[in-house]
Design a protein around this motif. Structure first.
Motif, PDB file in Angstrom:
ATOM      1  N   ARG A  31       0.841  -1.197   0.000  1.00 53.72           N
ATOM      2  CA  ARG A  31       0.000   0.000   0.000  1.00 53.72           C
ATOM      3  C   ARG A  31       0.876   1.247   0.000  1.00 53.72           C
ATOM      4  O   ARG A  31       1.970   1.245   0.562  1.00 53.72           O
ATOM      5  N   PRO A  32       0.396   2.324  -0.635  1.00 53.97           N
ATOM      6  CA  PRO A  32       1.202   3.550  -0.721  1.00 53.97           C
ATOM      7  C   PRO A  32       1.254   4.282   0.611  1.00 53.97           C
ATOM      8  O   PRO A  32       0.340   4.177   1.427  1.00 53.97           O
ATOM      9  N   ARG A  33       2.344   5.037   0.821  1.00 56.64           N
ATOM     10  CA  ARG A  33       2.409   5.868   2.021  1.00 56.64           C
ATOM     11  C   ARG A  33       1.611   7.128   1.756  1.00 56.64           C
ATOM     12  O   ARG A  33       1.595   7.656   0.649  1.00 56.64           O
ATOM     13  N   SER A  34       0.914   7.604   2.772  1.00 55.34           N
ATOM     14  CA  SER A  34       0.115   8.809   2.606  1.00 55.34           C
ATOM     15  C   SER A  34       0.913  10.034   3.042  1.00 55.34           C
ATOM     16  O   SER A  34       1.877   9.922   3.795  1.00 55.34           O
ATOM     17  N   ALA A  35       0.497  11.205   2.570  1.00 50.94           N
ATOM     18  CA  ALA A  35       1.206  12.445   2.878  1.00 50.94           C
ATOM     19  C   ALA A  35       1.193  12.746   4.372  1.00 50.94           C
ATOM     20  O   ALA A  35       2.152  13.293   4.910  1.00 50.94           O
ATOM     21  N   ASP A  36       0.111  12.345   5.057  1.00 50.65           N
ATOM     22  CA  ASP A  36       0.013  12.630   6.484  1.00 50.65           C
ATOM     23  C   ASP A  36       0.547  11.501   7.368  1.00 50.65           C
ATOM     24  O   ASP A  36       0.512  11.591   8.592  1.00 50.65           O
ATOM     25  N   GLY A  37       1.044  10.435   6.758  1.00 53.36           N
ATOM     26  CA  GLY A  37       1.645   9.347   7.508  1.00 53.36           C
ATOM     27  C   GLY A  37       0.658   8.354   8.101  1.00 53.36           C
ATOM     28  O   GLY A  37       1.048   7.417   8.783  1.00 53.36           O
ATOM     29  N   VAL A  38      -0.638   8.529   7.838  1.00 53.18           N
ATOM     30  CA  VAL A  38      -1.666   7.629   8.368  1.00 53.18           C
ATOM     31  C   VAL A  38      -1.730   6.380   7.499  1.00 53.18           C
ATOM     32  O   VAL A  38      -1.723   6.468   6.274  1.00 53.18           O
ATOM     33  N   ASP A  44      -6.250  -1.326  -4.066  1.00 54.29           N
ATOM     34  CA  ASP A  44      -5.485  -1.926  -5.160  1.00 54.29           C
ATOM     35  C   ASP A  44      -5.033  -0.890  -6.179  1.00 54.29           C
ATOM     36  O   ASP A  44      -3.888  -0.908  -6.619  1.00 54.29           O
ATOM     37  N   LYS A  45      -5.911   0.022  -6.550  1.00 53.06           N
ATOM     38  CA  LYS A  45      -5.569   1.050  -7.536  1.00 53.06           C
ATOM     39  C   LYS A  45      -4.430   1.930  -7.018  1.00 53.06           C
ATOM     40  O   LYS A  45      -3.460   2.208  -7.724  1.00 53.06           O
ATOM     41  N   GLY A  46      -4.529   2.363  -5.781  1.00 55.45           N
ATOM     42  CA  GLY A  46      -3.473   3.182  -5.188  1.00 55.45           C
ATOM     43  C   GLY A  46      -2.162   2.430  -5.057  1.00 55.45           C
ATOM     44  O   GLY A  46      -1.085   2.989  -5.282  1.00 55.45           O
ATOM     45  N   ALA A  47      -2.257   1.163  -4.717  1.00 57.19           N
ATOM     46  CA  ALA A  47      -1.044   0.348  -4.570  1.00 57.19           C
ATOM     47  C   ALA A  47      -0.353   0.160  -5.915  1.00 57.19           C
ATOM     48  O   ALA A  47       0.872   0.237  -6.010  1.00 57.19           O
ATOM     49  N   ARG A  48      -1.118  -0.056  -6.957  1.00 54.24           N
ATOM     50  CA  ARG A  48      -0.526  -0.203  -8.298  1.00 54.24           C
ATOM     51  C   ARG A  48       0.106   1.113  -8.751  1.00 54.24           C
ATOM     52  O   ARG A  48       1.160   1.122  -9.378  1.00 54.24           O
ATOM     53  N   GLY A  49      -0.532   2.221  -8.424  1.00 50.64           N
ATOM     54  CA  GLY A  49       0.038   3.528  -8.753  1.00 50.64           C
ATOM     55  C   GLY A  49       1.337   3.783  -8.010  1.00 50.64           C
ATOM     56  O   GLY A  49       2.313   4.272  -8.582  1.00 50.64           O
ATOM     57  N   ALA A  50       1.364   3.444  -6.722  1.00 48.89           N
ATOM     58  CA  ALA A  50       2.584   3.629  -5.929  1.00 48.89           C
ATOM     59  C   ALA A  50       3.707   2.734  -6.445  1.00 48.89           C
ATOM     60  O   ALA A  50       4.871   3.150  -6.486  1.00 48.89           O
ATOM     61  N   GLU A  90       1.543   2.039 -19.225  1.00 51.95           N
ATOM     62  CA  GLU A  90       1.446   1.176 -18.049  1.00 51.95           C
ATOM     63  C   GLU A  90       2.269  -0.104 -18.154  1.00 51.95           C
ATOM     64  O   GLU A  90       2.926  -0.498 -17.210  1.00 51.95           O
ATOM     65  N   CYS A  91       2.284  -0.735 -19.300  1.00 49.81           N
ATOM     66  CA  CYS A  91       2.990  -2.016 -19.442  1.00 49.81           C
ATOM     67  C   CYS A  91       4.507  -1.864 -19.360  1.00 49.81           C
ATOM     68  O   CYS A  91       5.178  -2.607 -18.671  1.00 49.81           O
ATOM     69  N   SER A  92       5.041  -0.886 -20.073  1.00 46.63           N
ATOM     70  CA  SER A  92       6.491  -0.748 -20.149  1.00 46.63           C
ATOM     71  C   SER A  92       7.048   0.322 -19.222  1.00 46.63           C
ATOM     72  O   SER A  92       8.257   0.450 -19.080  1.00 46.63           O
ATOM     73  N   LEU A  93       6.164   1.136 -18.619  1.00 43.38           N
ATOM     74  CA  LEU A  93       6.554   2.271 -17.772  1.00 43.38           C
ATOM     75  C   LEU A  93       7.316   3.329 -18.564  1.00 43.38           C
ATOM     76  O   LEU A  93       7.999   4.158 -17.994  1.00 43.38           O
ATOM     77  N   GLU A  94       7.179   3.300 -19.899  1.00 38.10           N
ATOM     78  CA  GLU A  94       7.806   4.319 -20.742  1.00 38.10           C
ATOM     79  C   GLU A  94       7.068   5.641 -20.542  1.00 38.10           C
ATOM     80  O   GLU A  94       5.847   5.711 -20.632  1.00 38.10           O
ATOM     81  N   LYS A  95       7.818   6.696 -20.243  1.00 39.08           N
ATOM     82  CA  LYS A  95       7.222   8.009 -19.989  1.00 39.08           C
ATOM     83  C   LYS A  95       6.675   8.605 -21.274  1.00 39.08           C
ATOM     84  O   LYS A  95       7.333   8.613 -22.300  1.00 39.08           O
ATOM     85  N   ARG A  96       5.458   9.121 -21.203  1.00 37.99           N
ATOM     86  CA  ARG A  96       4.883   9.878 -22.307  1.00 37.99           C
ATOM     87  C   ARG A  96       5.238  11.347 -22.136  1.00 37.99           C
ATOM     88  O   ARG A  96       5.748  11.960 -23.026  1.00 37.99           O
ATOM     89  N   PHE A  97       4.935  11.907 -20.955  1.00 42.04           N
ATOM     90  CA  PHE A  97       5.345  13.273 -20.635  1.00 42.04           C
ATOM     91  C   PHE A  97       5.243  13.498 -19.130  1.00 42.04           C
ATOM     92  O   PHE A  97       4.600  12.746 -18.417  1.00 42.04           O
ATOM     93  N   THR A  98       5.919  14.547 -18.663  1.00 41.06           N
ATOM     94  CA  THR A  98       5.938  14.921 -17.255  1.00 41.06           C
ATOM     95  C   THR A  98       5.686  16.416 -17.143  1.00 41.06           C
ATOM     96  O   THR A  98       6.241  17.180 -17.931  1.00 41.06           O
TER      97      THR A  98
END
Length: 101
Positions: A31-38, A44-50, A90-98
């Motif tokens: 699971r992702p860490r939150s900004a407030d530390g809670v 699942d969606k957040g974990a995949r994003g993290a 998503e599959c290759s993690l190739e950056k499109r833009f930042t």
């Protein structure tokens, strides 16, 4: 602290009983860490994003705090952190833009 150790020991024992000698790896991303530390409930969606955040761009964003993650059309996904917006494949993690925030 005792529970994870015992869980790990019981999983190792179950693997030995089943004849499995190698660790198969994680079943799901952490699971992702939150900004407030809670510690929040598992998402699942957040974990995949993290997980993608740690790996995209060679890991340079791993210290950022993820604000949001979503899949876009096709194979693209977007990650919003406290500092940048990244659209990547998503599959290759190739950056499109930042975009810096």
């Amino acid at each position: 602290i005792d529970l994870p150790v015992r869980t790990g020991e019981s999983m190792a024992a179950a693997n030995r009983d089943a004849g499995i000698s190698e660790f198969a790896g994680r079943v799901r991303p952490p699971r992702p860490r939150s900004a407030d530390g809670v510690l929040r409930p598992y998402d699942d969606k957040g974990a995949r994003g993290a997980d993608a955040l740690k790996r995209v761009l060679g890991g340079v964003l791993k210290d950022h705090v993820m604000v949001g993650y979503t899949r876009l059309r096709g194979v693209d996904a977007a990650i919003v952190t406290d500092r940048v917006l990244v659209v990547h494949q998503e599959c290759s993690l190739e950056k499109r833009f930042t975009i810096d925030m």
